[in-house]
Structure formats: structure tokens, C-alpha cells
Design an enzyme around this catalytic site. Structure first.
Site, short mmCIF file in Angstrom:
data_model
loop_
_atom_site.label_atom_id
_atom_site.label_comp_id
_atom_site.label_asym_id
_atom_site.label_seq_id
_atom_site.Cartn_x
_atom_site.Cartn_y
_atom_site.Cartn_z
N ALA A 88 0.83 -1.20 0.00
CA ALA A 88 0.00 0.00 0.00
C ALA A 88 0.87 1.24 0.00
CB ALA A 88 -0.92 0.00 1.23
N SER A 89 0.28 2.34 -0.48
CA SER A 89 0.98 3.60 -0.56
C SER A 89 2.30 3.42 -1.30
CB SER A 89 1.21 4.18 0.83
OG SER A 89 1.54 5.54 0.74
N GLY A 90 3.43 3.62 -0.63
CA GLY A 90 4.71 3.45 -1.32
C GLY A 90 4.89 2.05 -1.86
N ILE A 95 1.54 4.08 5.40
CA ILE A 95 1.98 4.61 4.22
C ILE A 95 2.16 5.96 4.54
CG2 ILE A 95 1.29 5.13 1.98
CD1 ILE A 95 -0.10 2.57 2.27
#
Length: 710
Positions: free
Chosen positions: A477-479, A666
Site C-alpha cells: 500500500a501507498s509506497g 503509508i
């Protein structure tokens, strides 16, 4: 935070860069703790891609490790609604310049399912010969039982012989080797409280089911059992428990706690800038209660996990879903009733199970049961069992943990994803002509935005030269998603936590705290915004707040637009599924963020097809992420005599990375060395620790963990 009848630790890694303050708020299982990473010596504030899902655990569909001898990996499995996918106008996102078969629908992807087939007589003879000439540490007595104890955290990285802890790749490989090893008669799996996500739980469960195809027995044993432990144990042929076992099959819960009111009383004002209405990474310290958006997101995640558990267990136990739900709602904890209703095979102590296995294998009671444990069996080479030597190679790149740009002062295999090191591996895979394709295995909640972008660029360049498939574990997730979206095909577990396309950043204003303690700070500056990252003794001026908000918005637009381009999706459509929202793998697939549902074996099968290889062709998997043999890694596995060294190493690692395996964060990034920490940061640190100490401790029956950080 808590999931289920079990305590789920809430780990919130919130990145506060303005003012160069990185704040890590985390509650580990059994205790609350709040760490303030104090700043970087740099004058720049890097926004962070942070995900703030307060944890979760996952599950998925089909795959298998691809290291076995003969299996037909052809087959097709529909992972999500292809009609909804097509109606949005998405395509497979294949990059020009690569020679590969274009796959446009999920049901055209091979499943990577494990199909067991016996060795032919010649192969069997060859394997027996190799086992005779194997190294001493590879020798196993004929008729041995492989014993593996699953406990605590399980890493998605390979482990060296000096490392403590368990490795998911090695656990899975042991199952595959044991299925074909003529010296192994069966598996005795002891399951203790786990701190993993549902993605890893599903991967282990799948390997249990695949091992059963060999016709060998697999017996499970558990003395402390929650939903996640039972999810794995129910897949065994038999499951035993002692009469005093603790069973907590009571359901799942999610709990969030907030420090906003506490920090207000102390005099600390978090000034959080988040882009995306679902981006809740900063909520723990900035809010006093849960937002409607976060409640909505967590409710959906909780429903997905619970429904998946009920469905899979009902199949394992041969029960109706209604009966499963009724059993859970009855709050059953008596082991006798679990046996009566078929939830466990029988009530036995560990020694009684051992005696039973001796009888089954016709071993005299006066002799010991021949066994080989997880650690020793992990040293048995695939070559010994005839599982290597294939012409074509596929590289495996593993990326686990928080994302940082550079290596910290205490290198360790558990220090997360270091961008500069990972980029070197990507370039090595790109330059090598030996690898027909590359599979990037991601288990990361995110981290440094700059580091994520640099790796995204290198993965895109790699994908322009050869097929690249991303395989998601517990969380990407995110990065973590930023990295995955650079691949041509993205494969996720059904309950992988992914998405969280959003940005969170901020700073602490310590003005009122300084007034209370009598501390004063004066700054002489030149330049209108020179104090943007230096003036923690006051809140933002209106013009500073505007500049800060614009900077965060720019970082979000860059993330969102690159995600849209990578997924061949209009920006408007991407905006609908972005907004910092965390999705399960299934939901992400139905919205075009993921291409297929499955595990590592499915990702490998897809990579073979894209490399113009036959889906059932055996390939050699080359692990480019070798286990570390650094001094801190060796010292950390020596034992209690070096406990002080290990503790010190882990303390630093906790600062630069987050411990539990499943969940999302994240949010930000890596702290710089602490040597330059200012008095202001020290004060904030002490105040935050005091705030955390005021929180009620988590329940003592912690069985599941959820982390939220960045």
C-alpha cells in the site's frame, strides 16, 4: 487497535516532515509505546505516501511456490469480474518493446496451481543417489517427520542460518521439498499465536493443502488458537489440542485509539496535511475520534476478512456458513465441545500426538520418533531432490518493510527496503541476459516518497526490457503500491491490503507546551519561508500553511497521475479509487488497481507466459535478495548471551521500520540519524511518550496484529 476477539496492535507510523520531525506512533502487542523520530539534518520536507489503515489480515486464492519437480501449472482461474474491468476500458498495460503474449483478461492468466506427480523410476533413483552423497547437514533419516513450529512474526524475506525467526519462502519451500522427498513420511505442524497478515496465512494454508496432494500425512497441533491460527490448522488432515488449550474463535474486531485530546492537554498541536479523505494515517495523533471515512473503510475491510474466514472454514470443516456463524456467536471455548462438533480431531497432549505418530509409522515405543526440524530441513538444497538445473531462469526480487532512501547505521535484513540497494538489484536484473522475466515480491506499507518514486522509475525501465510481474504479500500500500504499479502485471492476494494512493505530512507546533515548561526559542532567518521546517515553537503562518498544502497536493497529484498512467486508467477514474483508501486485493482487482488474484506461484506462471515460455515448463528461480550475513544479523541470532546487542539493534530497527507483518501504513519515512536532535524534538518526544503512557493497555489475549504506519 484490535482485530477480532484478539488484540491487534495498532501501529501508526505517521510521517511528519515539516520541521523535520518524523513521528512514529505505535502500539505493540501487549504494550503501548510512542516513539518520536527526531529529525533530519536536512532542510527539506519530503511528503510521505502513508497509509493509515488500522491493520488487517488477509487471505487469498490459489498459488503455490514454484520450486517443485513436476507440476502442471496450466490452468485458468477467474480472479475478478472481467466484465466490470473491461467496461472501464482498462488494458493489461503492456509496455512496448517487450516480446510477450498479450493478456487482456484475468481468466486468460495461468493459475500457477500445484499439481503433484510422482517421480518416474529413473528420477526416483537419481534422487535417492543424491541424498546418499548429500552434505552431512542435508542428511535425513528415512521415514522422518518434518516438524515446523509456526509462531510470532514470519518474514517474507529469506533468512540466513544465523537469523532468528521464521521465513515464509523457506516455510513454503520446505513443504514443497517434503512432498517430493522420499525420506519424509509426513509433517507435524505446531501452530502457536501468530503475528502475520492474512496474506501470509493464506500462503501457508495453500501449501498445507498442496502438500496433502502428495498423499503424505500432515498433522496440526495448537494450544493457543484464534481465528488466524485455526485458519491454517483447519487445512491439516488432523488437528489436535491439549485439554487446557485456549481457543478464542469469537470473531473479529477493529479498534482505534486517538491521542488528539491528550496532546491538546499537554500543549502539542499536530498540524497534519493529508490529501485524500480516506488517508487516516495522521488521525491517531490529530483527531479525538474516528472519521466517517475511516469507519467506512475499516468496516469494509473487516467484513471482507470475516466473510472469507467463514467461507474457507465452512469448506474445510464441511459445515454450513450458518452453522459456523452460530458457533462463533455461541462463544464456545470448551475444548470438549470443539471435539464434539468436529472443529478439532481429538484432545491430546503433544507427547500423545508423538506416540500416535510412532504407532502410525510402526516405530517401537522404545525408540524415538525420527524427526527433522524446520531450520535443519531449510538447509536441504533443491538440487538434492532434483528440483534445479532447468535452462530458463526467472529472477525473484523481494521487497519487505518500510521504504527508506539510504541504509541506516545498523544494517540488517529486517531494516526494510533501502532504495539505493534495491535499485542496484533492479539494474542487475535488467543487465543480465540470463533472466527471462522478473517477479517483484512486495510486502510493504510504504515509506519515503522520494525513495518510492526512484524505485518506480527503475522498475519501469526494467519492464521496458523484459517482463516484470509484481506479487503482493500481506500489504503493498501507498509506497508499496507505488512500486507495484510500475510492473506490467500486478498480482495480489484476495485480502492483501493495497492502494492507499494518498499523502500525509505535517509538523508539531509546541508553542503551548513551551509556555508551560518555560522554554523559549528564538530564530533569526532570511527568506520568507526559511522557518518552514525550523519553527516548531509556533504554528504555521497563513502563507506557510498555504505553501505546505500546495506541496502536499502536488505530491498527491504526481502519485495519482502516475498510478493512472501505469494502470491505463483515466485520471478521473483513478481519483475515484485513490483518495488514500486502502482496498483488499479482491476489491482492488474489481477497480482496476490489480490484474489478478493469487500468490507467488501465479505471478511466476504469468511471468513465464509473458516471456513466451510454456506455462508448464519448469524454470529455475533465482533469488536476488540474498539473506544478510552482516555482523548485526549474526549477533541478533546468537541468543540470550548477546541479548543487549540484539535489543539495541532491534530498537534502532523499530525506529527505521515497523515490526508486525500485516497491515498498512503509508506514511513516511526514514528518520535521519539522531545525533542532531534538537532540544525541541527531545521535549516533543518526552511529551508524546507521556501521552502514550496515559492510554489504556491493550488486551492481554493478543493473538492478531494490525499495523498502521508510515
Amino acid at each position: 487497535m484490535r482485530y477480532g476477539g484478539k488484540c491487534i496492535s495498532a501501529l501508526c507510523f505517521v510521517s511528519f516532515e515539516l520541521l523535520c520531525v518524523s513521528c512514529l506512533v505505535m502500539a505493540t502487542p501487549g504494550a503501548s509505546a510512542l516513539h518520536l523520530h527526531i529529525p533530519c539534518s536536512s532542510t527539506q520536507c519530503r511528503p510521505s505516501f502513508a497509509n493509515s489503515i488500522w491493520g488487517a489480515s488477509f487471505q487469498l486464492k490459489n498459488p503455490k511456490f514454484f520450486l517443485q519437480r513436476r507440476r502442471n501449472l496450466c490452468g485458468v482461474l477467474r480472479a475478478f469480474d472481467s466484465e466490470s474491468y473491461d467496461s472501464m476500458g482498462f488494458n493489461s498495460g503492456i509496455i512496448e518493446g517487450t516480446e510477450e503474449t498479450k493478456l487482456t483478461k484475468d481468466d486468460e492468466y495461468p493459475t500457477g496451481d500445484f499439481v503433484y506427480s510422482e517421480y518416474d523410476p529413473l528420477e526416483n533413483l537419481l534422487v535417492k543417489f543424491k541424498t546418499l552423497i548429500a552434505f552431512p547437514w542435508e542428511r535425513v533419516k528415512k521415514g522422518s517427520v518434518l516438524t515446523m513450529k509456526l509462531r510470532g512474526e514470519i518474514s517474507d524475506q529469506l533468512k540466513s542460518r544465523f537469523s532468528s525467526g521464521l521465513s515464509l519462502p523457506q516455510i513454503c519451500e520446505n513443504f514443497v521439498k517434503a512432498a517430493y522427498d522420499p525420506r519424509i513420511s509426513g509433517v507435524y505442524l505446531q501452530i502457536e499465536p501468530l503475528s502475520i497478515g492474512w496474506g501470509k496465512a493464506e500462503e501457508i494454508r495453500r501449501h498445507v493443502l498442496d502438500f496433502k496432494k502428495s498423499g503424505k500425512f500432515i498433522v496440526g497441533y495448537t494450544s493457543v488458537c484464534g481465528l488466524e491460527e485455526y485458519y491454517i490448522g483447519s487445512a491439516c488432515d488432523e488437528l489436535y489440542a491439549p485439554p487446557s488449550a485456549y481457543f478464542q474463535l469469537f470473531g473479529l474486531t477493529v479498534e482505534a485509539s486517538f491521542l488528539g485530546g491528550v496532546l491538546e492537554k499537554i500543549g502539542i498541536e499536530p498540524q497534519v496535511q493529508r490529501i485524500g479523505k480516506y488517508k487516516s494515517a495522521g488521525d491517531r495523533i490529530a483527531r479525538k475520534n474516528i472519521s466517517n471515512e475511516n469507519r467506512e473503510m475499516l468496516t469494509v475491510l473487516l467484513d471482507n476478512i470475516f466473510e472469507n474466514w467463514v467461507e474457507k472454514v465452512s469448506v474445510d470443516r464441511g459445515k454450513k456458513k450458518e452453522d459456523i456463524l452460530a458457533f462463533i456467536n455461541d462463544g464456545v471455548y470448551e475444548v470438549e465441545r470443539l471435539k464434539e462438533e468436529g472443529w478439532i480431531t481429538d484432545i491430546k497432549y503433544d507427547d500423545e500426538v508423538t506416540t500416535m505418530l510412532k504407532e502410525r509409522l510402526s516405530i517401537p515405543s522404545s525408540k524415538n520418533l525420527p524427526t527433522v526440524d524446520y531450520r535443519k530441513y531449510s538447509r536441504v538444497r533443491k538440487w538434492t531432490l532434483g528440483m534445479t538445473g532447468y535452462k530458463n531462469q526467472i529472477a525473484i526480487l523481494r521487497a519487505s518493510g518500510a521504504i527508506t532512501r539510504v541504509q541506516g547505521p545498523l544494517p540488517s535484513s529486517s531494516s526494510g527496503i533501502v532504495a539505493e540497494q534495491f535499485i542496484e538489484k533492479i539494474r542487475k536484473a535488467k543487465e543480465s541476459k540470463n533472466y527471462k522475466a522478473v517477479v517483484i515480491r512486495i510486502d510493504s506499507p510504504g515509506g519515503d516518497a522520494l525513495a518510492s518514486d526512484l524505485m518506480w522509475r527503475e522498475i519501469k525501465l526494467l519492464a521496458a526490457s523484459k517482463p516484470v510481474v509484481a506479487s503482493m504479500s500481506d500489504i503493498a500500500a501507498s509506497g508499496g503500491y507505488y512500486m507495484a504499479m510500475a510492473a506490467q502485471t500486478v498480482v495480489a492476494e484476495s485480502l492483501t491490503l493495497t492502494g492507499s494512493i494518498g499523502v500525509v505530512t505535517g509538523k508539531f507546533s509546541l508553542e503551548r507546551l513551551y509556555e508551560k515548561i518555560g522554554f523559549n526559542k528564538e530564530i533569526i532567518s532570511r527568506g520568507r519561508y526559511a522557518e518552514l521546517t525550523a519553527a516548531e515553537q509556533r504554528p504555521f503562518r497563513p502563507d506557510e500553511a498555504e505553501l505546505f498544502a500546495k506541496s502536499a497536493e502536488k505530491a498527491y497529484r504526481s502519485f495519482r497521475d502516475k498510478a493512472a498512467a501505469s494502470r491505463s486508467m483515466p485520471v478521473e477514474k483513478m481519483e475515484e479509487v485513490a483518495q488514500g483508501r486502502v482496498w483488499t486485493g479482491n476489491d482492488a482487482a474489481s477497480r482496476g488497481l490489480v490484474d489478478a488474484i493469487g500468490g507467488l506461484s501465479r505471478a511466476i506462471a504469468i511471468a513465464k507466459v509473458k516471456a513466451n515460455l510454456s506455462p508448464d515448463e519448469e524454470v529455475t528461480l533465482v533469488e536476488l535478495s540474498k539473506p544478510s550475513t552482516s555482523l548485526p544479523e549474526i549477533l541478533s541470532g546468537v541468543g540470550s548471551l548477546l541479548g543487549v546487542v540484539e535489543s539495541a539493534s532491534r530498537t534502532w530497527i523499530e525506529i527505521t521500520e515497523s515490526p508486525s507483518a500485516i497491515q498498512a501504513r503509508i506514511e513516511r519515512f526514514m528518520p535521519e540519524p539522531l545525533e542532531g536532535s534538537s532540544f525541541a524534538n527531545l521535549v516533543a518526544h518526552l511529551a508524546l511518550v507521556f501521552s502514550c503512557a496515559l492510554l489504556p493497555p491493550p488486551a492481554s489475549n493478543s493473538l492478531e496484529h494490525i499495523s498502521c504506519r508510515f
